[in-house]
Motif scaffolding. Structure first.
Motif, PDB file in Angstrom:
ATOM      1  N   TYR A 124       6.122 -25.991   9.105  1.00  0.00           N
ATOM      2  CA  TYR A 124       6.422 -27.425   9.051  1.00  0.00           C
ATOM      3  C   TYR A 124       5.257 -28.226   8.490  1.00  0.00           C
ATOM      4  CZ  TYR A 124      10.996 -27.146  11.114  1.00  0.00           C
ATOM      5  OH  TYR A 124      12.318 -26.884  11.315  1.00  0.00           O
ATOM      6  N   LYS A 125       4.047 -27.829   8.829  1.00  0.00           N
ATOM      7  CA  LYS A 125       2.858 -28.503   8.302  1.00  0.00           C
ATOM      8  C   LYS A 125       2.802 -28.347   6.786  1.00  0.00           C
ATOM      9  CE  LYS A 125      -2.106 -28.749   9.036  1.00  0.00           C
ATOM     10  NZ  LYS A 125      -3.252 -28.180   9.738  1.00  0.00           N
ATOM     11  N   GLN A 126       3.046 -27.111   6.313  1.00  0.00           N
ATOM     12  CA  GLN A 126       3.027 -26.851   4.876  1.00  0.00           C
ATOM     13  C   GLN A 126       4.130 -27.636   4.162  1.00  0.00           C
ATOM     14  OE1 GLN A 126       4.281 -22.930   3.431  1.00  0.00           O
ATOM     15  NE2 GLN A 126       2.447 -22.906   2.139  1.00  0.00           N
ATOM     16  N   MET A 127       5.350 -27.629   4.717  1.00  0.00           N
ATOM     17  CA  MET A 127       6.465 -28.333   4.081  1.00  0.00           C
ATOM     18  C   MET A 127       6.189 -29.833   3.980  1.00  0.00           C
ATOM     19  SD  MET A 127      10.017 -26.502   5.309  1.00  0.00           S
ATOM     20  CE  MET A 127       9.871 -27.151   6.967  1.00  0.00           C
ATOM     21  N   SER A 128       5.493 -30.396   4.969  1.00  0.00           N
ATOM     22  CA  SER A 128       5.211 -31.835   4.926  1.00  0.00           C
ATOM     23  C   SER A 128       4.261 -32.180   3.780  1.00  0.00           C
ATOM     24  CB  SER A 128       4.640 -32.313   6.263  1.00  0.00           C
ATOM     25  OG  SER A 128       3.320 -31.839   6.445  1.00  0.00           O
ATOM     26  N   THR A 129       3.440 -31.223   3.358  1.00  0.00           N
ATOM     27  CA  THR A 129       2.518 -31.497   2.249  1.00  0.00           C
ATOM     28  C   THR A 129       3.095 -31.102   0.894  1.00  0.00           C
ATOM     29  OG1 THR A 129       1.376 -29.377   2.474  1.00  0.00           O
ATOM     30  CG2 THR A 129       0.483 -31.216   3.729  1.00  0.00           C
ATOM     31  N   THR A 130       4.063 -30.201   0.871  1.00  0.00           N
ATOM     32  CA  THR A 130       4.623 -29.731  -0.405  1.00  0.00           C
ATOM     33  C   THR A 130       5.936 -30.421  -0.777  1.00  0.00           C
ATOM     34  OG1 THR A 130       5.766 -27.902   0.713  1.00  0.00           O
ATOM     35  CG2 THR A 130       3.570 -27.439  -0.209  1.00  0.00           C
ATOM     36  N   GLY A 131       6.449 -31.283   0.113  1.00  0.00           N
ATOM     37  CA  GLY A 131       7.706 -31.968  -0.187  1.00  0.00           C
ATOM     38  C   GLY A 131       8.905 -31.037  -0.153  1.00  0.00           C
ATOM     39  N   GLU A 132       8.850 -30.047   0.724  1.00  0.00           N
ATOM     40  CA  GLU A 132       9.952 -29.092   0.847  1.00  0.00           C
ATOM     41  C   GLU A 132      10.668 -29.290   2.178  1.00  0.00           C
ATOM     42  OE1 GLU A 132       8.508 -25.074  -1.347  1.00  0.00           O
ATOM     43  OE2 GLU A 132       7.294 -25.693   0.368  1.00  0.00           O
ATOM     44  N   GLU A 133      11.856 -28.704   2.251  1.00  0.00           N
ATOM     45  CA  GLU A 133      12.601 -28.667   3.501  1.00  0.00           C
ATOM     46  C   GLU A 133      13.302 -27.320   3.606  1.00  0.00           C
ATOM     47  OE1 GLU A 133      15.560 -31.749   3.570  1.00  0.00           O
ATOM     48  OE2 GLU A 133      16.694 -30.889   1.927  1.00  0.00           O
ATOM     49  N   ARG A 155      13.759 -15.975  17.930  1.00  0.00           N
ATOM     50  CA  ARG A 155      13.028 -17.241  18.047  1.00  0.00           C
ATOM     51  C   ARG A 155      11.823 -17.113  17.135  1.00  0.00           C
ATOM     52  NH1 ARG A 155       8.676 -18.840  21.326  1.00  0.00           N
ATOM     53  NH2 ARG A 155       8.800 -16.843  22.407  1.00  0.00           N
ATOM     54  N   PHE A 156      11.651 -18.102  16.245  1.00  0.00           N
ATOM     55  CA  PHE A 156      10.500 -18.075  15.357  1.00  0.00           C
ATOM     56  C   PHE A 156       9.220 -18.080  16.185  1.00  0.00           C
ATOM     57  CE2 PHE A 156      12.987 -20.622  11.927  1.00  0.00           C
ATOM     58  CZ  PHE A 156      13.634 -19.483  11.509  1.00  0.00           C
ATOM     59  N   GLU A 157       8.248 -17.306  15.740  1.00  0.00           N
ATOM     60  CA  GLU A 157       6.946 -17.310  16.388  1.00  0.00           C
ATOM     61  C   GLU A 157       6.388 -18.732  16.264  1.00  0.00           C
ATOM     62  OE1 GLU A 157       3.098 -17.198  17.472  1.00  0.00           O
ATOM     63  OE2 GLU A 157       3.527 -17.584  15.368  1.00  0.00           O
ATOM     64  N   PRO A 158       6.032 -19.379  17.389  1.00  0.00           N
ATOM     65  CA  PRO A 158       5.676 -20.802  17.374  1.00  0.00           C
ATOM     66  C   PRO A 158       4.547 -21.192  16.417  1.00  0.00           C
ATOM     67  CG  PRO A 158       6.048 -20.083  19.614  1.00  0.00           C
ATOM     68  CD  PRO A 158       6.082 -18.848  18.755  1.00  0.00           C
ATOM     69  N   GLN A 159       3.490 -20.397  16.320  1.00  0.00           N
ATOM     70  CA  GLN A 159       2.388 -20.756  15.409  1.00  0.00           C
ATOM     71  C   GLN A 159       2.834 -20.684  13.952  1.00  0.00           C
ATOM     72  OE1 GLN A 159      -0.611 -18.037  16.922  1.00  0.00           O
ATOM     73  NE2 GLN A 159      -1.687 -19.752  17.890  1.00  0.00           N
ATOM     74  N   GLU A 160       3.664 -19.680  13.616  1.00  0.00           N
ATOM     75  CA  GLU A 160       4.202 -19.588  12.258  1.00  0.00           C
ATOM     76  C   GLU A 160       5.090 -20.785  11.959  1.00  0.00           C
ATOM     77  OE1 GLU A 160       6.322 -15.939  11.657  1.00  0.00           O
ATOM     78  OE2 GLU A 160       4.527 -14.712  11.755  1.00  0.00           O
ATOM     79  N   GLN A 161       5.924 -21.160  12.933  1.00  0.00           N
ATOM     80  CA  GLN A 161       6.831 -22.282  12.739  1.00  0.00           C
ATOM     81  C   GLN A 161       6.043 -23.582  12.542  1.00  0.00           C
ATOM     82  OE1 GLN A 161       9.717 -22.761  15.855  1.00  0.00           O
ATOM     83  NE2 GLN A 161      10.832 -24.339  14.757  1.00  0.00           N
TER      84      GLN A 161
END
Length: 153
Positions: free
Chosen positions: A78-87, A68-74
């Motif tokens: 997602y926060k970073q991907m929303s600003t960088t246009g990544e998925e 299970r991904f560590e929740p804070q890292e996860q």
């Protein structure tokens, strides 16, 4: 790994194209975390299906049978991907005592329909070496389809 509400339409292909460097990094991560399962993702530009940036995640369970991904890292991912246009293009993890095939738990928790699910089995090896098995799957609506892996240099 929550893709709910993002309006994702999976671009299902029968081949995962992945850089040799990424495969080597995933195998190294699996060996380092053995006997616990290693986990992480490779992200890429939204809608491209091209894995470009590998991100090792911490297995919050520290378990040889579950990840299970560590929740804070996860959340940060997602926060970073929303600003960088990544998925997320690839979700990877290791199996330390079983074959490289999605478990019932892996299937039930697969929530990224656009992603390739790559599994490395270290069951026949250990942290120092030995053979590993690397396989890739698409998991959409609990249906598992194995796909070819095209490793690029």
């Amino acid at each position: 790994m929550d893709g709910v509400g993002r309006g994702i339409t999976p671009n299902v292909t029968a081949v995962l194209k992945i850089a040799r460097e990424h495969v080597d990094d995933i195998i190294a991560h699996a060996r380092e975390d053995h006997p616990d399962e290693a986990c992480g993702v490779i992200v890429g530009p939204e809608g491209s299906a091209v894995p470009t940036r590998l991100i090792r995640m911490t297995n919050a369970e520290r378990s040889p049978t579950f990840f299970r991904f560590e929740p804070q890292e996860q959340f940060a991912l997602y926060k970073q991907m929303s600003t960088t246009g990544e998925e997320i293009v690839v979700v990877y993890h290791s199996h330390t005592a079983t074959e490289a095939y999605p478990s019932r738990t892996d299937i039930s928790l697969a929530s990224e329909p656009q992603a390739h699910y790559l599994i490395v089995s270290t069951a026949e090896s250990d942290a120092s070496g030995g053979g590993v098995s690397v396989r890739s799957f698409r998991i959409v609506d609990s249906a598992v389809t194995e796909e070819e892996i095209d490793v690029t240099e």
